[in-house]
Write a protein that holds these residues in place. Structure first.
Motif, PDB file in Angstrom:
ATOM      1  N   PHE A 136       7.646  -3.339 -13.550  1.00  0.00           N
ATOM      2  CA  PHE A 136       6.392  -2.679 -14.046  1.00  0.00           C
ATOM      3  C   PHE A 136       5.828  -2.423 -12.760  1.00  0.00           C
ATOM      4  O   PHE A 136       5.588  -3.320 -12.147  1.00  0.00           O
ATOM      5  N   THR A 137       5.035  -1.380 -12.714  1.00  0.00           N
ATOM      6  CA  THR A 137       4.444  -0.699 -11.442  1.00  0.00           C
ATOM      7  C   THR A 137       3.134  -0.338 -11.839  1.00  0.00           C
ATOM      8  O   THR A 137       2.786   0.532 -12.599  1.00  0.00           O
ATOM      9  N   VAL A 138       2.025  -1.223 -11.403  1.00  0.00           N
ATOM     10  CA  VAL A 138       0.592  -0.694 -11.557  1.00  0.00           C
ATOM     11  C   VAL A 138       0.202  -0.170  -9.957  1.00  0.00           C
ATOM     12  O   VAL A 138       0.383  -0.638  -9.143  1.00  0.00           O
ATOM     13  N   ARG A 139      -0.578   1.216 -10.324  1.00  0.00           N
ATOM     14  CA  ARG A 139      -0.875   1.425  -9.143  1.00  0.00           C
ATOM     15  C   ARG A 139      -2.666   1.534  -9.367  1.00  0.00           C
ATOM     16  O   ARG A 139      -3.234   2.010 -10.280  1.00  0.00           O
ATOM     17  N   LEU A 140      -3.441   1.161  -8.318  1.00  0.00           N
ATOM     18  CA  LEU A 140      -4.668   1.018  -8.460  1.00  0.00           C
ATOM     19  C   LEU A 140      -5.399   1.840  -7.064  1.00  0.00           C
ATOM     20  O   LEU A 140      -4.973   1.777  -6.014  1.00  0.00           O
ATOM     21  N   PRO A 141      -6.424   2.564  -7.323  1.00  0.00           N
ATOM     22  CA  PRO A 141      -6.868   3.224  -6.126  1.00  0.00           C
ATOM     23  C   PRO A 141      -7.385   2.234  -5.078  1.00  0.00           C
ATOM     24  O   PRO A 141      -8.107   1.302  -5.474  1.00  0.00           O
ATOM     25  N   ALA A 142      -6.955   2.347  -3.825  1.00  0.00           N
ATOM     26  CA  ALA A 142      -7.521   1.504  -2.730  1.00  0.00           C
ATOM     27  C   ALA A 142      -8.678   1.769  -2.427  1.00  0.00           C
ATOM     28  O   ALA A 142      -9.280   3.016  -2.306  1.00  0.00           O
ATOM     29  N   ALA A 143      -9.485   0.769  -1.829  1.00  0.00           N
ATOM     30  CA  ALA A 143     -11.054   0.865  -1.369  1.00  0.00           C
ATOM     31  C   ALA A 143     -10.845   0.556   0.044  1.00  0.00           C
ATOM     32  O   ALA A 143     -10.030  -0.332   0.495  1.00  0.00           O
ATOM     33  N   ALA A 144     -11.864   0.676   0.740  1.00  0.00           N
ATOM     34  CA  ALA A 144     -11.967   0.544   2.075  1.00  0.00           C
ATOM     35  C   ALA A 144     -12.537  -0.962   2.223  1.00  0.00           C
ATOM     36  O   ALA A 144     -12.991  -1.460   1.378  1.00  0.00           O
ATOM     37  N   ALA A 145     -12.218  -1.622   3.451  1.00  0.00           N
ATOM     38  CA  ALA A 145     -12.477  -3.073   3.604  1.00  0.00           C
ATOM     39  C   ALA A 145     -14.187  -3.169   3.612  1.00  0.00           C
ATOM     40  O   ALA A 145     -14.745  -2.576   4.078  1.00  0.00           O
ATOM     41  N   PRO A 146     -14.622  -4.433   2.762  1.00  0.00           N
ATOM     42  CA  PRO A 146     -15.937  -4.603   2.741  1.00  0.00           C
ATOM     43  C   PRO A 146     -16.788  -5.119   4.150  1.00  0.00           C
ATOM     44  O   PRO A 146     -15.815  -5.356   4.834  1.00  0.00           O
ATOM     45  N   ARG A 190       0.855  -1.073   0.137  1.00  0.00           N
ATOM     46  CA  ARG A 190      -0.018  -0.043   0.064  1.00  0.00           C
ATOM     47  C   ARG A 190       0.822   1.277   0.200  1.00  0.00           C
ATOM     48  O   ARG A 190       1.858   1.358   0.600  1.00  0.00           O
ATOM     49  N   GLU A 191       0.629   2.086  -0.646  1.00  0.00           N
ATOM     50  CA  GLU A 191       1.303   3.402  -0.709  1.00  0.00           C
ATOM     51  C   GLU A 191       0.268   4.666  -0.758  1.00  0.00           C
ATOM     52  O   GLU A 191      -0.237   4.813  -1.821  1.00  0.00           O
ATOM     53  N   ALA A 192       0.242   5.388   0.021  1.00  0.00           N
ATOM     54  CA  ALA A 192      -0.823   6.562   0.439  1.00  0.00           C
ATOM     55  C   ALA A 192      -2.057   5.854   0.059  1.00  0.00           C
ATOM     56  O   ALA A 192      -2.406   4.651   0.382  1.00  0.00           O
TER      57      ALA A 192
END
Ligand code: ADP
Length: 493
Positions: free
Chosen positions: A346-356, A273-275
């Protein structure tokens, strides 16, 4: 000097030049034709500088002519000269307008010709790339077909000892997986190009997609004796995304890492996790990428070394797909490498979501599929495909019955009352949709679930299947895991 001043200045210079020439010819011409030579200047100004400068030239002309090339008002009745001037102004204005029109049209024609030439060049280039692509595609599709045919040859000639059969099975599975990946990529490209790719968004732990991608690519790493180390954050990291697509993104990167890393190489998969982002990093110590190609490889058909990469089995569309899919998820993907031979990252960044919530988590994991001796009727006009599906279902403990056309399907369904009917859509004579509608009219089959099996999987195809009475639509090729899951859901009490 700005362009307008230049145009007007040029008009004055032209008129003064013509005035100079006329002055040199004065001993010959005397006061004859004082305006005529200036008409040429007006033409020139209209053609080269436009209407405004031509108008100025037309006004300057009578002044120059009156003072330098006539004896006005002493060489005749003054009104005669005035009439000459008016007539000149009329002709000059008319010719400037016509000349300007001519010039505008010829410029537009020249521009249109240049644009057409550019288009023709672009079309020739696109045509060449399409031919190259088709040649490469044919090559790529043939590659897996040869071993599949050869295995078929060996098996059909009685190569029946269990080790051979197992080995043959693994070979077919591997090659078919490769073939499926190629065809899936091509279909995805077509869908993305037509804007028809839809994401099924859900909230899930990134670990699920990463594990699926790792599982799918593990055989390549094993085959190449490459070591894969995965370093996945301890805390559960959630994303709001399409799980299959995220697995596809990671799978493509892992697959490339294996392809472009030599035998015995190393690949690292790091998830952290990054920010506000979930970061997935795939590193290898393989052939690396020249720094000036790091962006280019994300373009469609962008390959660093097409001839080399072809032997590795690629169409040059994997990374373009990765970028489009990541974009659709509002993320980013980038490549880094210190150059050829120095590995890549290769670096992929996806927006993190809150835990369901806990309830949602339980639902998402769902119960395992149940089979039992459920009776399944398979309807497929491709006898091999039908037999194979039947064989696989029997292996899973289902009771499979196979028929090959619509009328036989209706008869079999009426007498056997199966729990599930798996119906191919493209049947000859009576289509799968028609068969489904007829089965739905039969009240004794109200508990029978209908699964459509079709090569077409667009949202419209799925909707059409549901409208015809199907409970589920599956797109070919269907893998056992998908089918087991579907049967489990449909036959669950
Ligand atoms: P393909 O692998 O089918 O050629 P991709 O779009 O997946 O197509 O990759 C495009 C190009 O990027 C590859 O042809 C290769 O030159 C380069 N590339 C991709 N991944 C790597 C990697 N891990 N190491 C070195 N080069 C890579």
């Amino acid at each position: 000097m700005n362009a307008v001043a230049k145009r007007y200045g040029a008009a004055i210079v032209v008129m003064l030049l013509i005035g100079g020439i006329r002055a040199m010819l004065a001993p010959l011409l005397g006061t004859q034709a004082p305006l005529l030579p200036f008409l040429l200047g007006v033409f020139l100004c209209a053609y080269l500088a436009g209407r405004g400068p031509a108008l100025v030239a037309s006004i300057v002309t009578p002044i120059l002519a009156t003072f330098f090339f006539t004896d006005w008002p002493h060489d005749g009745p003054p009104t005669q000269w005035i009439a000459h001037v008016v007539f000149f102004l009329l002709i000059a204005t008319l010719s400037s307008v016509l000349m300007h029109e001519l010039q505008t049209r010829s410029r537009a024609e020249r521009e249109a010709l240049a644009i057409a030439a550019n288009h023709a060049q672009a079309l020739r280039e696109a045509d060449r790339r399409k031919d190259e692509f088709l040649a490469m595609l044919a090559h790529e599709l043939r590659n897996p077909l040869a071993p599949i045919r050869n295995v078929g040859y060996v098996l059909s000639r009685g190569g029946s000892d269990p080790a051979t059969v197992r080995h043959a099975g693994q070979m077919i599975e591997r090659q078919a997986t490769h073939l499926t990946r190629l065809v899936d990529d091509l279909l995805d490209v077509a869908r993305i190009t037509r804007g028809k790719l839809e994401l099924k968004l859900e909230r899930f732990s990134i670990r699920a997609a990463v594990d699926a991608a790792l599982d799918a690519t593990l055989p390549s790493f094993t085959e190449e004796s490459q070591t894969v180390r995965s370093e996945i954050a301890e805390e559960e990291l959630y994303v709001e995304a399409d799980q299959t697509r995220v697995a596809q993104i990671v799978g493509n990167l892992l697959n490339n890492a294996s392809k472009y890393t030599p035998h015995g190489g190393h690949v690292d998969l790091v998830v952290r996790r990054e920010a506000g982002d979930v970061v997935i990093e795939v590193r290898d110590d393989g052939m690396g990428i020249p720094p000036d190609r790091l962006e280019d490889i994300f373009r469609m058909f962008g390959q660093v070394n097409p001839s080399l990469d072809r032997t590795k089995g690629g169409l040059g569309i994997g990374l373009a797909l990765v970028r489009r899919l990541v974009d659709m998820h509002h993320g980013t993907v980038s490549a880094e490498s210190e150059g050829p031979g120095k590995g890549s990252r290769f670096t992929v960044r996806l927006p993190a979501a809150a835990a369901p919530s806990a309830v949602a988590r339980e639902e998402a994991t769902g119960g395992p599929a149940t089979s039992g001796a459920t009776r399944v009727l398979i309807v497929d006009d491709n006898e091999d495909a039908g037999e194979l599906l039947g064989f696989m279902l029997e292996q899973e403990g289902f009771d499979a019955v196979i028929v090959h056309d619509g009328p036989a399907a209706i008869r079999a369904a009426t007498t056997l009352t199966p729990s599930v009917v798996i119906l191919d859509i493209g049947l000859p004579g009576m289509s799968g949709y028609e068969v489904a509608m007829r089965l739905r009219e039969n009240s004794s089959l109200s508990d029978t679930a209908l699964i459509a099996l079709s090569g077409w999987g667009s949202p419209e195809d799925k909707r059409r299947a549901l409208d015809a009475g199907f409970d589920l639509h599956l797109t070919k090729p269907v893998f056992m895991e998908d089918l087991r899951r579907a049967l489990g859901t449909l036959t669950a009490p």
